[in-house]
Write an enzyme that holds these catalytic residues in place. Structure first.
Site, PDB file in Angstrom:
ATOM      1  N   LYS A  80       0.860  -1.190   0.000  1.00  0.00           N
ATOM      2  CA  LYS A  80       0.000   0.000   0.000  1.00  0.00           C
ATOM      3  C   LYS A  80       0.890   1.231   0.000  1.00  0.00           C
ATOM      4  O   LYS A  80       1.946   1.246   0.644  1.00  0.00           O
ATOM      5  CB  LYS A  80      -0.851   0.000   1.273  1.00  0.00           C
ATOM      6  CG  LYS A  80      -2.072   0.851   1.176  1.00  0.00           C
ATOM      7  CD  LYS A  80      -3.222   0.097   0.549  1.00  0.00           C
ATOM      8  CE  LYS A  80      -4.444   0.973   0.405  1.00  0.00           C
ATOM      9  NZ  LYS A  80      -5.579   0.253  -0.182  1.00  0.00           N
ATOM     10  N   GLY A 180     -25.856   1.720   3.214  1.00  0.00           N
ATOM     11  CA  GLY A 180     -24.962   2.442   2.297  1.00  0.00           C
ATOM     12  C   GLY A 180     -25.318   2.130   0.860  1.00  0.00           C
ATOM     13  O   GLY A 180     -25.220   0.982   0.421  1.00  0.00           O
ATOM     14  N   GLY A 182     -24.017   3.519  -2.064  1.00  0.00           N
ATOM     15  CA  GLY A 182     -23.053   4.108  -2.993  1.00  0.00           C
ATOM     16  C   GLY A 182     -22.889   3.191  -4.196  1.00  0.00           C
ATOM     17  O   GLY A 182     -23.801   2.435  -4.559  1.00  0.00           O
ATOM     18  N   VAL A 184     -21.255   0.439  -4.721  1.00  0.00           N
ATOM     19  CA  VAL A 184     -21.437  -0.999  -4.468  1.00  0.00           C
ATOM     20  C   VAL A 184     -22.857  -1.285  -3.982  1.00  0.00           C
ATOM     21  O   VAL A 184     -23.530  -2.187  -4.487  1.00  0.00           O
ATOM     22  CB  VAL A 184     -20.411  -1.524  -3.442  1.00  0.00           C
ATOM     23  CG1 VAL A 184     -20.662  -2.991  -3.138  1.00  0.00           C
ATOM     24  CG2 VAL A 184     -18.990  -1.326  -3.946  1.00  0.00           C
TER      25      VAL A 184
END
Ligand code: NAI
Length: 352
Positions: A80, A180, A182, A184
């Site tokens: 990362k 949620g 959004g 997805v």
């Protein structure tokens, strides 16, 4: 460009700090493991309060990517990058070009992509300096671009697998609470609706709730109440860290299976879920569809390979749930064990 490297953690292969005074770039690339392949994981840009918090975030996220990539069956390790968001105005293109040079300096040990605070245009700037980057616009029907439909497909298949494992039933007529709506969450609602599930939904954005209610006949509830609604599956698809003590104590479902990253607020919550008899589907096993799509782009694979890898998610989840049940361990602990084992086996093969 100044770059220094030092081993940061006994489980990480390295932590590479980079700085570029000309563009204001400051950040680190953490490499957890390259045993399975180049360490792949997105680049996050955030206003960290201090360098230690930036480093800790990079180390934690790199390990998470290692485990996710290993359990998704990808020939990739985990890493990362995190960048300290410069204060005030800055030239984004030049900053990400400098970041591209930092990625290039690792010679392919780390492959970057978008994450929180970075986007496709940033990766195009990175691409000017290195080929070790994914998350670029898709070309000619090949994998790439928006990963969320693949993430949503993997979550839908995982919910089906969890229902089958726990209740011996399918999605038709089951009720799923999606937190949620959004990229997805909305696509997941469409897929669940098409499979005959009933939906209960919540989002902070009322327009999103209204849209999903209209399109799929979903019942709307308040964002702070959705976890407690009595349903068959609770699917967290908002931000991470939502499954804390208070939420776990008042959960209305026996199955938790959703896309949000790092759903558990603390390690204690894994135990709490187990003690309450809740089947918790480890987030990074369930939400791997997106990284599978990004990996296929980088590896030059076709859509068929993405479909096959996403189709393997439910089987892997059932294997983890069965072992967790047998060993009376949190499913997340079993997933971590399997990931570590996969990485260690690859390391031994490489050394032989
Ligand atoms: P998004 O940013 O498009 O959507 C998040 C939604 O959650 C927004 O509509 C927001 O208003 C809503 N939200 C935020 N706090 C809320 C709350 N307290 N209650 C109800 N709704 C709330 O994010 P996206 O891309 O849909 O991702 C959802 C989750 O899945 C994130 O945790 C993300 O890290 C994770 N994930 C996403 C992947 C992808 O392919 N996009 C891949 C793997 C994980």
């Amino acid at each position: 460009m100044a770059r220094s490297s030092h081993p940061a953690h006994d489980l990480h292969e390295g932590l590479h700090r980079f700085e570029d005074a000309a563009t204001g770039l400051r950040g680190v690339i953490a490499i957890h493991s390259t045993a399975l392949g180049p360490a792949a994981g997105g680049c996050r840009m955030w206003a960290y309060p201090n360098p230690q918090m930036m480093m800790n975030d990079a180390l934690r996220l790199a390990q998470g990517m290692s485990f996710k990539n290993a359990l998704a069956g990808l020939p990739l390790g985990g890493g990362k990058a995190v960048i300290q968001r410069p204060a005030g105005d800055f030239d984004r293109r030049r900053l990400f070009a400098a970041f591209g040079r930092a990625v290039q300096s690792l010679g392919g040990d780390y492959v970057t992509a978008e994450d929180v605070g970075t986007g496709v245009a940033d990766m195009e700037a990175v691409r000017g300096e290195t080929r070790f980057v994914a998350g670029l616009p898709p070309q000619g029907g090949r994998p790439g671009g928006d990963p969320s439909p693949w993430t949503a497909l993997g979550v839908k298949l995982a919910i089906e697998a969890a229902l089958k494992w726990r209740h011996g039933r399918g999605l038709d007529g089951a009720t799923v609470a999606v937190q949620g709506l959004g990229a997805v969450g909305r696509d997941l609602c469409r897929r669940l609706h098409e499979a005959g599930a009933r939906l209960v939904v919540a989002d902070l954005d009322e327009a999103r709730v209204a849209q999903v209610a209209r399109l799929y006949g979903a019942r709307a509830v308040a964002p702070d109440a959705i976890h407690a609604v009595p349903v068959d599956v609770f699917a967290p698809c908002a931000l991470g860290g939502g499954l804390g003590e208070r939420v776990v104590e008042s959960l209305g479902s026996a199955i938790v299976c959703g896309a949000a990253n790092n759903q558990l607020a603390s390690v204690h919550d894994a135990r709490r879920l187990l003690e309450r008899g809740v089947t918790y589907c480890p987030d990074y096993v369930v939400n791997a569809g997106g990284i599978i799509n990004v990996a296929a782009e980088y590896l030059g694979q076709g859509v068929a390979e993405v479909e096959a890898a996403v189709a393997a998610i439910p089987g892997r989840l059932q294997q983890i749930l069965a072992r967790a049940d047998h060993e009376r361990l949190p499913a997340g602990t079993v997933a971590d064990q399997l990931a570590r084992q996969t990485i260690a086996d690859a390391g031994r093969r490489n050394a032989a």
